[in-house]
Design a protein around this motif. Structure first.
Motif, PDB file in Angstrom:
ATOM      1  N   SER D 175      42.745  39.853  40.593  1.00 55.72           N
ATOM      2  CA  SER D 175      42.070  40.944  41.303  1.00 55.72           C
ATOM      3  C   SER D 175      40.841  40.420  42.056  1.00 55.72           C
ATOM      4  CB  SER D 175      41.736  42.024  40.285  1.00 55.72           C
ATOM      5  OG  SER D 175      40.512  42.609  40.531  1.00 55.72           O
ATOM      6  N   TYR D 176      40.295  39.310  41.582  1.00 56.55           N
ATOM      7  CA  TYR D 176      39.139  38.678  42.238  1.00 56.55           C
ATOM      8  C   TYR D 176      39.592  37.922  43.485  1.00 56.55           C
ATOM      9  CZ  TYR D 176      34.965  35.581  42.490  1.00 56.55           C
ATOM     10  OH  TYR D 176      33.847  34.887  42.868  1.00 56.55           O
ATOM     11  N   ILE D 177      40.750  37.286  43.403  1.00 53.24           N
ATOM     12  CA  ILE D 177      41.231  36.407  44.474  1.00 53.24           C
ATOM     13  C   ILE D 177      41.977  37.183  45.572  1.00 53.24           C
ATOM     14  CG2 ILE D 177      42.777  34.467  44.999  1.00 53.24           C
ATOM     15  CD1 ILE D 177      40.292  33.692  43.374  1.00 53.24           C
ATOM     16  N   LEU D 178      42.817  38.129  45.153  1.00 53.69           N
ATOM     17  CA  LEU D 178      43.676  38.822  46.121  1.00 53.69           C
ATOM     18  C   LEU D 178      42.993  40.069  46.686  1.00 53.69           C
ATOM     19  CD1 LEU D 178      47.235  38.715  44.484  1.00 53.69           C
ATOM     20  CD2 LEU D 178      46.061  36.998  45.873  1.00 53.69           C
ATOM     21  N   ASP D 179      43.145  40.256  47.992  1.00 53.94           N
ATOM     22  CA  ASP D 179      42.632  41.470  48.616  1.00 53.94           C
ATOM     23  C   ASP D 179      43.600  42.632  48.447  1.00 53.94           C
ATOM     24  OD1 ASP D 179      40.307  40.336  49.498  1.00 53.94           O
ATOM     25  OD2 ASP D 179      41.198  39.640  51.387  1.00 53.94           O
ATOM     26  N   ALA D 180      44.881  42.311  48.372  1.00 57.42           N
ATOM     27  CA  ALA D 180      45.919  43.344  48.331  1.00 57.42           C
ATOM     28  C   ALA D 180      45.745  44.258  47.115  1.00 57.42           C
ATOM     29  CB  ALA D 180      47.292  42.696  48.304  1.00 57.42           C
ATOM     30  N   LYS D 181      46.318  45.469  47.233  1.00 56.97           N
ATOM     31  CA  LYS D 181      46.187  46.491  46.180  1.00 56.97           C
ATOM     32  C   LYS D 181      47.475  46.523  45.357  1.00 56.97           C
ATOM     33  CE  LYS D 181      45.119  51.455  45.770  1.00 56.97           C
ATOM     34  NZ  LYS D 181      46.265  51.684  44.865  1.00 56.97           N
ATOM     35  N   PRO D 182      47.381  46.329  44.022  1.00 55.67           N
ATOM     36  CA  PRO D 182      48.579  46.412  43.180  1.00 55.67           C
ATOM     37  C   PRO D 182      49.099  47.851  43.149  1.00 55.67           C
ATOM     38  CG  PRO D 182      46.611  46.023  41.831  1.00 55.67           C
ATOM     39  CD  PRO D 182      46.158  46.045  43.247  1.00 55.67           C
ATOM     40  N   ILE D 183      50.422  48.000  43.280  1.00 51.16           N
ATOM     41  CA  ILE D 183      50.972  49.373  43.320  1.00 51.16           C
ATOM     42  C   ILE D 183      51.953  49.665  42.189  1.00 51.16           C
ATOM     43  CG2 ILE D 183      50.614  49.761  45.789  1.00 51.16           C
ATOM     44  CD1 ILE D 183      53.506  48.828  46.238  1.00 51.16           C
ATOM     45  N   ALA D 184      52.552  48.621  41.619  1.00 53.30           N
ATOM     46  CA  ALA D 184      53.513  48.868  40.538  1.00 53.30           C
ATOM     47  C   ALA D 184      53.719  47.603  39.710  1.00 53.30           C
ATOM     48  CB  ALA D 184      54.849  49.317  41.129  1.00 53.30           C
ATOM     49  N   VAL D 185      54.149  47.800  38.466  1.00 55.96           N
ATOM     50  CA  VAL D 185      54.393  46.649  37.597  1.00 55.96           C
ATOM     51  C   VAL D 185      55.741  46.778  36.888  1.00 55.96           C
ATOM     52  CG1 VAL D 185      51.898  46.560  37.131  1.00 55.96           C
ATOM     53  CG2 VAL D 185      53.435  47.553  35.437  1.00 55.96           C
ATOM     54  N   SER D 186      56.280  45.613  36.496  1.00 54.84           N
ATOM     55  CA  SER D 186      57.496  45.554  35.687  1.00 54.84           C
ATOM     56  C   SER D 186      57.271  44.488  34.625  1.00 54.84           C
ATOM     57  CB  SER D 186      58.685  45.177  36.577  1.00 54.84           C
ATOM     58  OG  SER D 186      59.810  44.808  35.789  1.00 54.84           O
ATOM     59  N   ALA D 187      57.506  44.855  33.360  1.00 50.53           N
ATOM     60  CA  ALA D 187      57.230  43.909  32.276  1.00 50.53           C
ATOM     61  C   ALA D 187      58.427  43.745  31.355  1.00 50.53           C
ATOM     62  CB  ALA D 187      56.018  44.367  31.479  1.00 50.53           C
ATOM     63  N   ASN D 188      58.661  42.509  30.940  1.00 52.32           N
ATOM     64  CA  ASN D 188      59.728  42.194  30.000  1.00 52.32           C
ATOM     65  C   ASN D 188      59.170  41.294  28.923  1.00 52.32           C
ATOM     66  OD1 ASN D 188      62.395  43.158  31.430  1.00 52.32           O
ATOM     67  ND2 ASN D 188      61.150  42.154  33.010  1.00 52.32           N
ATOM     68  N   GLY D 189      59.826  41.311  27.750  1.00 50.04           N
ATOM     69  CA  GLY D 189      59.364  40.427  26.693  1.00 50.04           C
ATOM     70  C   GLY D 189      60.064  40.689  25.393  1.00 50.04           C
ATOM     71  N   ILE D 190      59.522  40.108  24.335  1.00 51.33           N
ATOM     72  CA  ILE D 190      60.153  40.258  23.034  1.00 51.33           C
ATOM     73  C   ILE D 190      59.100  40.174  21.930  1.00 51.33           C
ATOM     74  CG2 ILE D 190      60.591  37.775  22.788  1.00 51.33           C
ATOM     75  CD1 ILE D 190      63.312  38.666  21.496  1.00 51.33           C
ATOM     76  N   ALA D 191      59.359  40.933  20.861  1.00 44.12           N
ATOM     77  CA  ALA D 191      58.492  40.904  19.676  1.00 44.12           C
ATOM     78  C   ALA D 191      59.302  40.317  18.529  1.00 44.12           C
ATOM     79  CB  ALA D 191      58.009  42.306  19.343  1.00 44.12           C
ATOM     80  N   LYS D 195      55.510  44.308  15.610  1.00 43.91           N
ATOM     81  CA  LYS D 195      55.901  45.286  16.632  1.00 43.91           C
ATOM     82  C   LYS D 195      55.271  44.945  17.983  1.00 43.91           C
ATOM     83  CE  LYS D 195      52.275  48.684  15.587  1.00 43.91           C
ATOM     84  NZ  LYS D 195      51.956  50.127  15.588  1.00 43.91           N
ATOM     85  N   TYR D 196      54.410  43.936  17.998  1.00 43.31           N
ATOM     86  CA  TYR D 196      53.752  43.555  19.247  1.00 43.31           C
ATOM     87  C   TYR D 196      54.432  42.339  19.881  1.00 43.31           C
ATOM     88  CZ  TYR D 196      50.130  46.723  17.617  1.00 43.31           C
ATOM     89  OH  TYR D 196      49.465  47.835  17.172  1.00 43.31           O
ATOM     90  N   GLU D 197      54.711  42.407  21.160  1.00 49.52           N
ATOM     91  CA  GLU D 197      55.385  41.309  21.867  1.00 49.52           C
ATOM     92  C   GLU D 197      54.574  40.017  21.737  1.00 49.52           C
ATOM     93  OE1 GLU D 197      54.922  44.296  23.208  1.00 49.52           O
ATOM     94  OE2 GLU D 197      56.999  44.997  23.350  1.00 49.52           O
ATOM     95  N   ASN D 198      55.250  38.921  21.424  1.00 54.77           N
ATOM     96  CA  ASN D 198      54.603  37.600  21.383  1.00 54.77           C
ATOM     97  C   ASN D 198      54.974  36.771  22.609  1.00 54.77           C
ATOM     98  OD1 ASN D 198      57.079  37.821  19.529  1.00 54.77           O
ATOM     99  ND2 ASN D 198      57.047  35.625  20.014  1.00 54.77           N
ATOM    100  N   VAL D 199      56.004  37.173  23.327  1.00 48.22           N
ATOM    101  CA  VAL D 199      56.398  36.549  24.594  1.00 48.22           C
ATOM    102  C   VAL D 199      56.524  37.672  25.615  1.00 48.22           C
ATOM    103  CG1 VAL D 199      58.177  35.257  25.838  1.00 48.22           C
ATOM    104  CG2 VAL D 199      57.751  34.776  23.407  1.00 48.22           C
ATOM    105  N   ALA D 200      55.903  37.494  26.784  1.00 45.61           N
ATOM    106  CA  ALA D 200      56.013  38.562  27.780  1.00 45.61           C
ATOM    107  C   ALA D 200      55.878  38.022  29.204  1.00 45.61           C
ATOM    108  CB  ALA D 200      54.960  39.630  27.520  1.00 45.61           C
ATOM    109  N   HIS D 201      56.528  38.741  30.111  1.00 47.30           N
ATOM    110  CA  HIS D 201      56.475  38.438  31.541  1.00 47.30           C
ATOM    111  C   HIS D 201      56.115  39.715  32.275  1.00 47.30           C
ATOM    112  CE1 HIS D 201      58.251  34.372  31.444  1.00 47.30           C
ATOM    113  NE2 HIS D 201      58.778  34.804  30.317  1.00 47.30           N
ATOM    114  N   LEU D 202      55.099  39.604  33.116  1.00 45.68           N
ATOM    115  CA  LEU D 202      54.610  40.774  33.845  1.00 45.68           C
ATOM    116  C   LEU D 202      54.653  40.498  35.344  1.00 45.68           C
ATOM    117  CD1 LEU D 202      53.026  43.510  34.007  1.00 45.68           C
ATOM    118  CD2 LEU D 202      50.934  42.162  33.698  1.00 45.68           C
ATOM    119  N   SER D 203      55.381  41.348  36.069  1.00 51.32           N
ATOM    120  CA  SER D 203      55.431  41.242  37.532  1.00 51.32           C
ATOM    121  C   SER D 203      54.571  42.342  38.129  1.00 51.32           C
ATOM    122  CB  SER D 203      56.867  41.398  38.025  1.00 51.32           C
ATOM    123  OG  SER D 203      57.671  40.329  37.576  1.00 51.32           O
TER     124      SER D 203
END
Lengths: 332, 332, 332, 332
Positions: D175-191, D195-203
């Motif tokens: 958020s410090y580096i990019l000027d663009a505005k985030p509009i949506a996210v998609s997240a995947n992972g596994i716990a 119950k809390y994910e220990n591996v995750a990928h966030l787009s």
């Protein structure tokens, strides 16, 4: 016990911190001529007592230990006075500027039944301890060569050359790891910026067919801290710049192969598996302080005692003679 | 033009491939005593002509070039005969086993107006060319030291030690990069497996305040191919094991700093920016062949000519004398 | 046996070389529409026969094997014709552009009792074979995640996105290593230069508590080829950019520790030993050709058969649907 | 000024040390329920005042700043009380457990004219500052993608998953580096372990054609801290595990090349020069404290204020929703 640290330069604060944090130590007196350093120590370690009077420390009967972290050429005088005043001494590496001085201090300590600890810190480093374990266990077979590189863009000492500054670390490790007895040295190098060499190469010959080499440099653009211990069974690399996997043991050796095989050998240069044992990450200096205090309580020589310090000084002395004559072999 | 390659060992096939792929070369004759090698060449390069008769090649008037890739001690005899039969010669490094032989061959070639190309391949390597450019442009300032490491788990030569085997690469680069004149050498090392040293260190002193050192080893568990060129302005590292970024130029030097500053200098050892110039990745051997053929057509000395080969042989010769006497300084 | 290679682009010459060098193969026909490529092949491989007529190859009764190395969308048609003309087929990855096509080809091959080999080259790579051995031996325990990164500054394909281009390598390895059944995928990415994504992330969910992720990128300034196989006992890293030590097995896991211990865990993140097993360095493609020919002679399915190819295509197909909808979960 | 640090867990001591060492700070009160932690702080920082009563701190008119380093779900309540009692607040990342809480705290601080500093420490890191400089200067051109990897064998948090634990660092940098505005996210992972994910990928998708991805993992055998900022002009890699050369700028891009050229592009994947700018090595936390105190004295918003904290929390919130539904796109 009560300890006094003399000399609060680059290494001094680490000594103060480790003596302060040791449960056996009641208090730590810090001594330096430079008020700025005393002030800095006072801010960093409010618990420490500061003074600029060494004589006061010598007179203070409650002081058991004197830690000498001053320039090399002052070690002998300060150490002698401390021993004469009944203090156990901890001396930074290199132990002394001359081997005669080291021999005299060893005698003096024995006479007064006091301990000398020479701060060959690396001997208490987890990686070095592991290398010792592996070699003692015969994991590497017979050691055929020992190669050490310690180069970076470092501080120029104003009283000693780069061999005296950096090589003691590696020479103390060599002497800890190798059973063989060093018999002669040959040193080459160059002094580009002062009368003291900033780049140097030191070869050490032993009474058996082992060979050791030390490359030290204050003017390298990259920082390298690597040691290769070549055994006739396995070979070990200690890379202190690695965050993890500081030690790698290679199940590699020399292949006697067919004509065709030889050509392959050239391309496929790694023959067996490699493994990297876990290494204890406790701060070496912390373990060094423990060993020194234990040696005093148990009235025994510490692992890195005066005699170990002397061995290193003898090689350093010989290196001076050799490097002046561009590699001339000097017997020890 | 027509070329004949004598000696089809480890390097031979690379020579055959590069001569075959050069447009100026009509055909390539391949010669070896070992039928297995001839068979292998025949399978790999159906276009090549194979023979086991060197005399046949010498007699063959259509052969312009003789490429000598046999063991070092045979270079002189084969080269001499080739020159006497009017062939230009390409000789693998090291040029000859003795400097006298090199001098004689140089005279002989001049007399018959023939060219000698010594295969110092690295001089045609994109990274080395870039180092030359940077030094000529004064990017590094004055060069204060040259440090080279070439170690791996390699093939033991049966007729020469590790200096003669590996150092010619680095000595030829040194002589290409440095203007200074080498005046003396000191060599140390050890022979653990045969009468030939498998670990060696070679120091070279120059007529100015420059110093060079070469570390070569056939018995290292890790493969290192790194060269540091220390300038008083900038410093350069050439790491040939890097996939990209083979060259790194460090805008680093020696800091004259305050007492306090000095302590920082020790921790923050990298002072300026670093950059890694792009390097031409054309195969060096390919460019070497081009240079040799051009030198013949243009009737001029090739870049890596006999005199360059002689310079390296002189240092190798001196290193033998020095290493036998454990580092004794030998003047060139 | 006689083989014909269709499509002599980037990968074609490697196929020609490996089929030519296999003893079982009498001759290799090379086919392409581009005369420049035919010329190049002719120069590089004088032994190969060149043609631009695929129909001629189909009619040629003496051709046993057709190797299809053309763009993906042509695989189905060429493969179908080859099978209909009684040829065994080798198809480059990905097998087909649609899973329906793959299913049809598998049926067709079975009907004519012909073999389909899908060129999942990495399955014949020494490092991947070693990973398979280790997982089968239970060295890693249960695999909890599979993470793959394959990024560099690469060639933009003009008919497929970066997932179709690079992920098949890693998907085939995943399917070779993991027993679990993939059930759904989610893909995200971006197309900056064309309608095809140049950066993409693919998540794969399994019928057990395993998770796999694939990061592929044509526009990365650095080349990374790394795979992490996380087991609940040990964890493995396969770094294909390493010259040696391509595989590292970490005896590391999750520590259940005390409050204090937890703080340590954060700093000391590597818990056990690591070892790097030696890996067979034979060219994978060479072993692939051997496996294909063996499967024909022994009348059995090759290791990387049509069904294996289909598995990968199904995931690729689903990834297209998912990435269009920015990560929407698509069941397989 | 007087500061009070609430929560003396893993990060607390670093906060205490940096507030103590700042000249503007007269005294530092340290508060925790755990006597063991208070004891430890007392030993390490004799100058600090210790207490277990937060209410006492709130009542203490002389306290200007409350530093909240407790578990995330307690941030809101503690921060609210501090603001209501007229204290400026420093809150550890992530700012709050819910965006509504962050919004409320921002309003509250504005109402009382108090400052909120969210501890996005990396924004004060020399390397990140340098990346900002380079992007602002247009060195990279338009940023096309942002890729971050932060994995190691780390501590499992017991109240949040790996995204909430590790991603805030990288999201704040993004958020410090990019000027663009985030509009949506998609997240995947596994716990795998709780119950809390220990591996995750966030787009993260933006309002322009930029894309960001974050890979976080508590169960990686290797520690990786690497960020790639892909520009259409140059590309930058920030590797925080490097001792030096943390930032590398690659003058690399996408080549539009001929058919033949394309094949080359594949092998030679690095096109231009690379350079590694020197990076300021001052401790980020030290600079963060300076910025916070300056913002109070100058009555302005600090660089990492509540609104910046809120941006990150919004993405974390959305990631929870998305990961539960295996990658479902969630608009911000």
């Amino acid at each position: 016990m009560k300890a006094a640290v003399i000399g609060l330069g680059y290494w001094g604060p680490n000594l103060v911190r480790n003596f302060l944090s040791n449960g056996e130590i009641k208090s730590v007196i810090c001594c330096d001529n430079n008020p700025a350093r005393l002030k800095l120590i006072n801010e960093k370690f409010p618990a420490a007592i500061i003074t600029n009077s060494y004589s006061g420390i010598l007179k203070d009967k409650s002081v058991d230990i004197v830690v000498i972290a001053t320039p090399v050429d002052t070690h002998y005088q300060l150490a002698k006075e401390a021993l004469q005043n009944g203090k156990h001494i901890w001396v930074e590496k290199p132990f002394t500027a001359k081997s005669k001085q080291a021999e005299e201090l060893i005698k003096l300590a024995d006479k007064h039944d006091l301990k000398i600890f020479v701060d060959h810190t690396f001997i208490y480093n987890g990686a070095v301890k592991k290398i010792k374990e592996l070699t003692v266990a015969g994991e590497l077979g017979d050691i055929i060569y020992f190669d050490s590189v310690r180069v970076n863009l470092g501080l120029f000492q104003h009283d000693i050359n780069v061999i005296w500054d950096l090589a003691p670390h590696d020479l103390s490790i060599m002497s800890y790891i190798l059973d063989a007895k060093p018999i002669a040295v040959s040193a080459n190098g160059i002094a580009n910026y002062s009368k003291y060499e900033n780049v140097a190469h030191l070869s050490v010959y032993f009474d058996n067919n082992t060979f050791a080499h030390f490359h030290v440099n204050w003017t390298s653009p990259v920082k390298i801290r690597r040691m290769i211990v070549g055994g006739n069974k396995k070979m070990l690399v200690f890379d202190d710049m690695e965050n993890s996997e500081k030690i790698k043991v290679y199940d590699s050796g020399v292949e006697i192969t067919t004509q065709e095989g030889i050509y392959d050998a050239l391309v496929q240069y790694r023959i067996g598996d490699m493994y990297s044992p876990k290494v204890n990450q406790t701060e070496a200096l912390n373990l060094g302080v423990k060993e020194f205090l234990a040696s005093i309580k148990e009235d025994r020589q510490p692992l890195t005692n005066g005699v170990e310090g002397l061995k290193v000084v003898k090689i350093l002395e010989a290196s001076d003679e050799s490097i002046k004559r561009k590699g001339k072999l000097i017997s020890l």
